[in-house]
Write an enzyme that holds these catalytic residues in place. Sequence first.
Site, PDB file in Angstrom:
ATOM      1  N   LYS A  20      25.102  25.836  23.875  1.00  0.00           N
ATOM      2  CA  LYS A  20      25.114  25.765  22.414  1.00  0.00           C
ATOM      3  C   LYS A  20      24.879  27.155  21.865  1.00  0.00           C
ATOM      4  O   LYS A  20      24.334  28.048  22.522  1.00  0.00           O
ATOM      5  CB  LYS A  20      24.046  24.795  21.890  1.00  0.00           C
ATOM      6  N   ASP A  48      15.294  20.826  21.800  1.00  0.00           N
ATOM      7  CA  ASP A  48      16.755  20.980  21.723  1.00  0.00           C
ATOM      8  C   ASP A  48      17.518  19.868  22.441  1.00  0.00           C
ATOM      9  O   ASP A  48      18.747  19.794  22.325  1.00  0.00           O
ATOM     10  CB  ASP A  48      17.195  22.324  22.326  1.00  0.00           C
TER      11      ASP A  48
END
Length: 283
Positions: A10, A141
């Site tokens: 990401k 996350d």
Amino acid sequence: MMTHWPSPAKLNLFLYITGQRADGYHTLQTLFQFLDYGDTLHIEPRHDGEIHLLTPVNDVENEDNLIVRAARLLMKVASESGRLPAGSGADISIEKRLPMGGGLGGGSSNAATVLVALNHLWQCGLSIDELATLGLTLGADVPVFVRGHAAFAEGVGEILTPVNPPEKWYLVAHPGVSIPTPVIFKDPQLPRNTPKRSIDTLLKCEFSNDCEVIARKRFREVDAALSWLLEYAPSRLTGTGACVFAEFDTESCARQVLEQAPEWLNAFVAKGVNLSPLHRELL
């Protein structure tokens, strides 16, 4: 039968620190987007209830590895709720491309891929919401990787709103250092009072990362990597580093710059994608 599962990287397209809670955690506003690049997990179901990680990570005990912790957590929760078929287990190996301490979410992505893949392979039937809740206990996350859609995140990163930012091309560069997240978040000079703004406002502003000034000050390699990238395109830090990235409209433009990368930079080109490659695999 061996199965293969993407564990994508990401980027934090922006990251603003808006405060610090009494428990020490920082509140933030950030924009997550996935890359069509990352690790690959190879998973073969077992029928004896055992979890084996076949590719140990240097300096990390297997039982402390997020991959093993995620598998055991799913096994425990599914078993306690009567949703784990008898004997469910797995042999897991990883093809590692993402650096540790790079700000690309590698460990969190690995944990999310294990939760999603084993829930599917073991046919536990947990919902995405249930898997995301489990993921949050492993790391802030993890839920965005479990949910699999680009998102605006608030709170400590757990309050997610799906969004669709432009899917640009990126040159991502790792400057050869690993930055543990606490090093950045404990720095007394880290900005901790950036005003909260709406997602609509933030999407219209120039993107930046509040952690970047600290990473550049404390790690000369990060400073050098950003100085080089900024000669070619808008560039910034992802997460708490150490990776930095530059944004391009086309793959060819990104690759032209990649060809000029200095030897000390480990760099690659990837496309930003709003639907995770992991979830595309399940469609």
